[in-house]
Design an enzyme around this catalytic site. Structure first.
Site, PDB file in Angstrom:
ATOM      1  N   TYR A 182      39.991  47.285  50.832  1.00 24.87           N
ATOM      2  CA  TYR A 182      39.599  46.003  50.233  1.00 24.87           C
ATOM      3  C   TYR A 182      38.163  45.635  50.619  1.00 24.87           C
ATOM      4  O   TYR A 182      37.341  45.318  49.767  1.00 24.87           O
ATOM      5  CB  TYR A 182      40.580  44.928  50.673  1.00 24.87           C
TER       6      TYR A 182
ATOM      7  N   ASP B  96      44.492  41.486  32.064  1.00 25.99           N
ATOM      8  CA  ASP B  96      45.162  41.633  33.365  1.00 25.99           C
ATOM      9  C   ASP B  96      46.151  42.796  33.285  1.00 25.99           C
ATOM     10  O   ASP B  96      46.731  43.041  32.223  1.00 25.99           O
ATOM     11  CB  ASP B  96      45.929  40.349  33.746  1.00 25.99           C
TER      12      ASP B  96
ATOM     13  N   ARG C  85      49.922  35.676  51.190  1.00 24.64           N
ATOM     14  CA  ARG C  85      48.908  34.911  51.907  1.00 24.64           C
ATOM     15  C   ARG C  85      49.518  33.724  52.661  1.00 24.64           C
ATOM     16  O   ARG C  85      50.639  33.299  52.357  1.00 24.64           O
ATOM     17  CB  ARG C  85      47.805  34.489  50.934  1.00 24.64           C
TER      18      ARG C  85
HETATM   19  N1  LIG Z   1      42.504  33.595  46.701  1.00 22.29           N
HETATM   20  C1  LIG Z   1      41.677  33.847  47.707  1.00 22.29           C
HETATM   21  O1  LIG Z   1      41.784  33.218  48.768  1.00 22.29           O
HETATM   22  C2  LIG Z   1      40.573  34.874  47.553  1.00 22.29           C
HETATM   23  C3  LIG Z   1      39.717  35.083  48.644  1.00 22.29           C
HETATM   24  C4  LIG Z   1      38.715  36.028  48.523  1.00 22.29           C
HETATM   25  C5  LIG Z   1      38.534  36.722  47.337  1.00 22.29           C
HETATM   26  N2  LIG Z   1      39.364  36.499  46.297  1.00 22.29           N
HETATM   27  C6  LIG Z   1      39.156  37.284  45.063  1.00 22.29           C
HETATM   28  O2  LIG Z   1      39.302  36.463  43.922  1.00 22.29           O
HETATM   29  C7  LIG Z   1      39.907  37.211  42.858  1.00 22.29           C
HETATM   30  C8  LIG Z   1      41.140  36.486  42.350  1.00 22.29           C
HETATM   31  O3  LIG Z   1      42.050  36.365  43.429  1.00 22.29           O
HETATM   32  P1  LIG Z   1      43.470  35.656  43.311  1.00 22.29           P
HETATM   33  O4  LIG Z   1      43.671  34.912  44.570  1.00 22.29           O
HETATM   34  O5  LIG Z   1      43.610  34.968  42.029  1.00 22.29           O
HETATM   35  O6  LIG Z   1      44.423  36.933  43.390  1.00 22.29           O
HETATM   36  P2  LIG Z   1      45.517  37.458  42.346  1.00 22.29           P
HETATM   37  O7  LIG Z   1      46.063  38.711  42.922  1.00 22.29           O
HETATM   38  O8  LIG Z   1      46.464  36.362  42.029  1.00 22.29           O
HETATM   39  O9  LIG Z   1      44.621  37.779  41.072  1.00 22.29           O
HETATM   40  C9  LIG Z   1      43.990  39.005  40.820  1.00 22.29           C
HETATM   41  C10 LIG Z   1      44.389  39.415  39.413  1.00 22.29           C
HETATM   42  O10 LIG Z   1      43.732  40.637  39.058  1.00 22.29           O
HETATM   43  C11 LIG Z   1      44.692  41.456  38.384  1.00 22.29           C
HETATM   44  N3  LIG Z   1      44.241  42.849  38.505  1.00 22.29           N
HETATM   45  C12 LIG Z   1      44.218  43.614  39.612  1.00 22.29           C
HETATM   46  N4  LIG Z   1      43.688  44.820  39.353  1.00 22.29           N
HETATM   47  C13 LIG Z   1      43.368  44.817  38.027  1.00 22.29           C
HETATM   48  C14 LIG Z   1      42.787  45.758  37.166  1.00 22.29           C
HETATM   49  N5  LIG Z   1      42.422  46.969  37.592  1.00 22.29           N
HETATM   50  N6  LIG Z   1      42.598  45.420  35.865  1.00 22.29           N
HETATM   51  C15 LIG Z   1      42.986  44.194  35.395  1.00 22.29           C
HETATM   52  N7  LIG Z   1      43.538  43.249  36.184  1.00 22.29           N
HETATM   53  C16 LIG Z   1      43.728  43.556  37.489  1.00 22.29           C
HETATM   54  C17 LIG Z   1      46.005  41.179  39.092  1.00 22.29           C
HETATM   55  O11 LIG Z   1      47.140  41.554  38.345  1.00 22.29           O
HETATM   56  C18 LIG Z   1      45.896  39.683  39.300  1.00 22.29           C
HETATM   57  O12 LIG Z   1      46.407  38.962  38.207  1.00 22.29           O
HETATM   58  C19 LIG Z   1      40.221  38.591  43.420  1.00 22.29           C
HETATM   59  O13 LIG Z   1      39.194  39.481  43.043  1.00 22.29           O
HETATM   60  C20 LIG Z   1      40.196  38.374  44.925  1.00 22.29           C
HETATM   61  O14 LIG Z   1      39.817  39.550  45.605  1.00 22.29           O
HETATM   62  C21 LIG Z   1      40.400  35.594  46.373  1.00 22.29           C
END
Ligand SMILES: NC(=O)c1ccc[n+]([C@@H]2O[C@H](COP(=O)([O-])OP(=O)(O)OC[C@H]3O[C@@H](n4cnc5c(N)ncnc54)[C@H](O)[C@@H]3O)[C@@H](O)[C@H]2O)c1
Length: 321
Positions: free
Chosen positions: A151, A31, A192
């Site tokens: 996005y 991460d 969110r």
């Molecule tokens: N939570 C939701 O409702 C939801 C909905 C649709 C899609 N998603 C997808 O699920 C995944 C996880 O989402 P989440 O809710 O846990 O969000 P989050 O932001 O808490 O987690 C994403 C993680 O990825 C890390 N990250 C970002 N860019 C990076 C990179 N280049 N290299 C390494 N780490 C990186 C961030 O630091 C973070 O810890 C994401 O890809 C998000 O797009 C989540």
């Protein structure tokens, strides 16, 4: 099994890491903390089966980490991408980089390790939907130069990269399109809707509903989601996309009322202008993932109670600090 999780310090990644370690797997975790939080994985870092690298998946350091471990990953979960609507602009370059060079890198790792691969895409790939419910074969309505494109198009481009690896290199990959997920470990300053409303309710601030609050969303509890991710990883058909989320819709005004009630808050609801790029409704068709044996079982009241308890606990420590 030996499992790589990219985005492991995030909300979903840290819940997934906890579950996989509990099930006896070894987790290699990456991460860059762009939206994830160190405290999400502080306790996991005490576990010898959790091996962590602080780096972005688009970097040489990431490739070095994956190839220097002397292990072969059995499974790779790719969750790494900055999230949160304001971050679409604030972290625009980082989103595009993670979804392009980052996804390209991690697919390369998956091919070299001959690992099963799962990519977390989003309901946002459907854009401003012209259909009331979204099946996986709906190709969406995204404006490539619209405000949300970093996005939306980023995730779409990642899906294309995944499918290219499936077709050309026979990679055993699946795609999951997540609809709104909520639960413990969401950041207290997350943008969110559930964490924003919860924080406002718990601190007695007014709850800010955009527009009239008529936007419809579905809310899936994170434990159900994690079960779904593991199921699709194990049993999903290679080269296919699966919607994952809840199909019980609630308006944002009703969600605000529900949160006021469940937290016994005295907060008032106020109405603020709604962004023009805010989508009207999202509703997944879940037949494909249900056919694998999955369902979203946790009702909103139960999920909100567990999330509220977690937020209260963290808020208390936050104030002590
Ligand atoms: N939570 C939701 O409702 C939801 C909905 C649709 C899609 N998603 C997808 O699920 C995944 C996880 O989402 P989440 O809710 O846990 O969000 P989050 O932001 O808490 O987690 C994403 C993680 O990825 C890390 N990250 C970002 N860019 C990076 C990179 N280049 N290299 C390494 N780490 C990186 C961030 O630091 C973070 O810890 C994401 O890809 C998000 O797009 C989540």
């Amino acid at each position: 099994m030996k499992i790589l999780i990219a985005g492991a310090a995030g909300f979903i990644g840290s819940n997934l890491s906890t579950k996989l370690l509990k099930d006896g797997h070894q987790v290699w975790a990456v991460d860059d903390f762009s939206t994830g939080k160190p405290e999400n994985i502080d306790n996991l870092r005490q576990d010898k089966n959790f091996i962590f690298a602080n780096c972005g998946i688009e970097t040489e350091d990431f490739l070095k980490f994956c190839f220097d471990q002397g292990v072969k990953f059995d499974q790779i979960f790719h969750l790494a991408c900055p999230t949160g609507v304001p971050n679409i602009e604030i972290l625009g370059e980082e989103i595009l980089e993670a979804c392009s060079n980052g996804t390209k890198n991690i697919l390369h790792v998956a091919r070299e390790h001959d690992a099963r691969f799962l990519f977390t895409s989003s309901s946002e790939i459907y854009g401003e939907s012209e259909v009331p419910v979204q099946r996986e074969d709906y190709t969406g309505n995204v404006d490539p130069i619209g405000w949300r494109a970093n996005y939306e198009e980023g995730k779409r481009f990642s899906e294309t990269l995944v499918m290219h690896s499936v077709r050309k290199y026979k990679l055993k990959a699946t795609i999951v399109r997540l609809f709104n997920i909520y639960g413990p470990k969401m950041s207290l300053d997350d943008f969110r809707v559930v964490p924003v409303f919860l924080m406002q309710a718990l601190t007695g601030e007014s709850i800010t509903v955009h527009g009239e609050g008529s936007q419809m969303r579905t809310m899936c509890f994170v434990d159900d989601l994690i079960k779904g991710l593991c199921l699709v990883m194990e049993k999903g058909n290679v080269g296919e996309a699966y919607n994952l989320g809840s199909d019980k819709a609630i308006s944002m005004l009703d969600l605000a009322k529900e949160i006021i009630q469940s937290t016994k808050s005295e907060s008032k609801i106020i109405f603020t202008p709604r962004a023009t790029h805010d989508h009207n409704s999202r509703m997944p068709v879940l037949d494909k993932v249900r056919a694998l044996g999955w369902d979203c079982n946790t009702d909103l009241q139960t999920g909100l109670k567990i999330t509220t308890d977690d937020f209260r606990r963290r808020l208390a420590t936050y104030h002590i600090k």
